[in-house]
Each structure stands twice: as C-alpha cells, then as structure tokens.
Design an enzyme around this catalytic site. Structure first.
Site, short mmCIF file in Angstrom:
data_model
loop_
_atom_site.label_atom_id
_atom_site.label_comp_id
_atom_site.label_asym_id
_atom_site.label_seq_id
_atom_site.Cartn_x
_atom_site.Cartn_y
_atom_site.Cartn_z
N CYS A 1 0.85 -1.06 0.29
CA CYS A 1 0.25 0.00 0.27
C CYS A 1 0.32 0.99 -0.13
CB CYS A 1 -1.38 0.42 1.22
SG CYS A 1 -2.28 1.21 0.81
N ASP B 1 -3.57 1.01 10.22
CA ASP B 1 -4.93 2.12 10.06
C ASP B 1 -4.65 1.86 11.70
OD1 ASP B 1 -4.62 1.12 7.75
OD2 ASP B 1 -6.15 3.09 7.20
P1 RI2 Z 1 -0.34 6.55 6.77
C1 RI2 Z 1 -4.16 3.59 4.26
O1 RI2 Z 1 -5.10 3.22 3.97
C2 RI2 Z 1 -3.06 2.25 4.14
O2 RI2 Z 1 -3.32 1.18 4.81
C3 RI2 Z 1 -1.09 2.77 4.60
O3 RI2 Z 1 -0.75 1.66 5.47
C4 RI2 Z 1 -2.44 3.72 5.86
O4 RI2 Z 1 -3.16 3.99 5.62
C5 RI2 Z 1 -1.04 4.41 6.61
O5 RI2 Z 1 -0.97 5.45 6.35
P2 RI2 Z 1 -6.09 3.56 2.94
O6 RI2 Z 1 -6.49 5.50 3.71
O7 RI2 Z 1 -0.71 7.06 7.48
O8 RI2 Z 1 -5.35 3.61 1.83
O9 RI2 Z 1 0.64 5.76 6.85
O10 RI2 Z 1 -7.46 2.78 3.04
O11 RI2 Z 1 -0.30 7.47 5.64
#
Ligand code: RI2
Length: 324
Positions: free
Chosen positions: A133, A202
């Site tokens: 991701c 998350d």
């Molecule tokens: P940071 C994202 O979720 C991913 O799962 C990623 O690992 C997490 O948020 C943390 O992101 P999504 O919003 O806070 O893409 O480290 O569903 O940037």
C-alpha cells in the site's frame, strides 16, 4: 452552511466527501484533514451562544467520523480537538478550538519525523525493503535512512484493488530509490530478495494486532516463513484506545466496483444474479506474533508491549465527545 445540515460548513461536507471517496486517504492524512475541517467550522461559525457553537462542532465531528470506520487516527484527531474546546464565550471557544487544531497538526508532522528517525535505524545500508500500500509513516523511515546516506532499494506491491503501490513507487522514484513493482500475488516469490517488510497501520489494537491494508496479514505470514523481519511504522495516533476495553476494530467494506467494474461484471453474469458476490474488505488483521517491531515517535516496541504505551497515552480519555 450546507443543505443537509444548515449548521455544517460546506468545507466540512467537502472534506467528509473527499475522505469517503478516498481522494484524501492514508490514516495520517485523514486525521490531518479532519482536524483542518474542524478549524474551518470553528473559524466560520455563526453560533451566537457557547452551547450552539459546541453543538456545531460536535455535528461537524460526527459527519467526519462517519466517513471511514477503520483508521483510528480519525476519531483520535476529533477527540483531541474537541477535548481542547473549552471556554465561556463563543470567541474563547473559537480561539481555543483553532489553536488546538494547530497544535494537533503540528504534532502530527513532528511525530512522523521522529518516527522516521527511529525507523531509519532499523534499515541498513543496502537493504531491500518490501512495501504494501502507501504509508507516509513507512516512507518517513525510508526518507530518513536515505538522509543518513544509506542506499535503499524497494520491492513495491501494487496493492489491489486501488493500487496505492503506485503512489509509493512514485514517491520512491522521486527520491531516486530503485523500485521493482510486483503484483500482490508475487510477494512470496520475491521475499527472499527482501531484507525487510515495512508497512504502515490504520489501527493498532491493545494486544498488538496490526490492522492495515488488506493483504498485510498474508504478507506477514509469508515473511515469517521466509525469515524476513516485519516492521510496522505507526504513530501513536494509530493506537486504538477502545480496544483496551474489549472493543474490536471495525473493518471497512468498500464498494464492489473497486474490484470489478460494472461492465466487467456484466461479462461474467447477469447484473441481478444474487448468487454472484464480490467482497471488498479494505483491511485485515495481522496477529502480533508475525510482527517484529512497531515503530512509533516514542521509539520501537515489540507488539505485545504496545498496551502499556496505549494506557499511558490515552488513560481514560476514550469517550466520544462528538455525541450530542
Ligand atoms: P499513513 C492506508 O489506508 C494504508 O492502509 C496505510 O498503510 C495506512 O493508511 C497508513 O497510512 P487507506 O486510506 O498514515 O489507503 O502511514 O485505505 O500515511
């Protein structure tokens, strides 16, 4: 103010939409945007009594809260801002709410920077890092390692269905990091070439379980089997305080069209075929035994010990101050 709720500022509605559609995404970015929207609501509020002001801010927080359920950084941000909303007059409330938002957002930035320094120490010169991701917390670790003069390479999983791996790859290439992009199913095949798996989170539960993008748990199990350490980069804002009292973390299910657009579905079966289902859970849970370290701005922790930090930071402050 909006048509749906005359007291909600349009910017709050706009931010809520952007979070729900993932135009704004990533746990830290969601928290930052939600706090910023509360500041706009506070600045522009036309409330003429302190009670009316508080009601407006709570309504705004409720609207933002309902957008995505899994990343705990969102309610943690809203709680942090609303608990700072104190005062006897509208002006006092306005000023303190805005200043609480400013310090929350500044702290968010600093925490990521401090976390990055800690995480960088886990990366050695020449390491190949496998990512999943797009996580700004995880990327902060790589950025600091590069600043320390280390050579880092990356194997980037594309991350179906929304392919946030593209965002990770773009950032890494901007930093001149050599990138090999792979489909998610190739992870096991490429793990022997990786020195580390580095992902974000998350939410982190009290038992040290890591809730992150769907596919993280399979990656972690495969990494353990291949002997590759798994590091989770997560600011303490990702700690889920309600899990201290036995609550579980809700896993968001998103629209099936992210996985299978309607025209492609039509090639498989009739549009109203009830016996054909496409599921799209956005996150999964990685048990603590598959995680080597959780890196935070307060240092690195074995996942099983994270509960102590969670108690220290949140204590009893796990209410829902946005409730009327
Ligand atoms: P940071 C994202 O979720 C991913 O799962 C990623 O690992 C997490 O948020 C943390 O992101 P999504 O919003 O806070 O893409 O480290 O569903 O940037």
């Amino acid at each position: 103010m909006t048509d749906d709720d005359p007291n909600l500022h349009p910017e709050v509605e706009h931010t809520a939409e952007q979070i729900a559609t993932m135009e704004i995404r990533g746990a830290a970015a969601i928290a930052d945007a939600a706090a910023a929207a509360l500041a706009v609501q506070a600045r522009e509020s036309d409330a003429d009594t302190p009670a009316a002001f508080e009601d407006q801010l709570k309504a705004a927080a409720r609207r933002l809260r309902e957008t995505r359920p899994t990343a705990v950084s969102l309610p943690n941000a809203l709680r942090s801002v609303l608990t700072g909303m104190t005062g006897d007059s509208v002006e006092e409330l306005r000023e303190r709410t805005i200043s609480q938002v400013e310090s929350f957002r500044a702290e968010l930035d600093q925490a990521q920077d401090r976390l990055g320094r800690v995480g960088a120490n886990r990366l050695r010169d020449g390491d190949v890092v496998m990512t999943h991701c797009h996580s700004t917390d995880a990327l902060a670790c790589i950025e600091h390692a590069l600043d320390q003069g280390k050579h880092i390479e990356a194997i980037v999983k594309e991350t179906r269905p929304r392919r946030q791996g593209h965002i990770t790859a773009r950032q890494l290439r901007e930093w001149d990091v050599p990138v090999t992009m792979i489909v998610d199913n190739a992870a096991r095949r490429y793990l022997p070439e990786a020195d580390q798996v580095l992902v974000g989170a998350d939410s982190i539960a009290a038992d040290g379980s890591v809730i992150n993008k769907i596919g993280t748990s399979g990656l972690a199990v495969n990494a353990r089997d291949r002997g590759v350490p798994v590091t989770v980069a997560a600011q303490t804002m990702k700690l889920h305080p309600e899990t201290l009292t036995g609550h579980t973390v809700e896993i968001e299910t998103r629209d099936e069209t992210e996985v299978l657009p309607a025209d492609e579905r039509a090639e498989i079966t009739d549009p109203d075929d009830e016996d054909f289902v496409v599921d799209n859970p956005a996150f999964d849970v990685t048990p603590p035994r598959y995680v080597d370290a959780i890196v935070t701005e307060r240092g690195q922790f074995p996942p099983e010990s994270i509960v102590t930090l969670m108690r220290e930071l949140f204590g009893d402050n796990i209410g829902e101050p946005w409730e009327p």
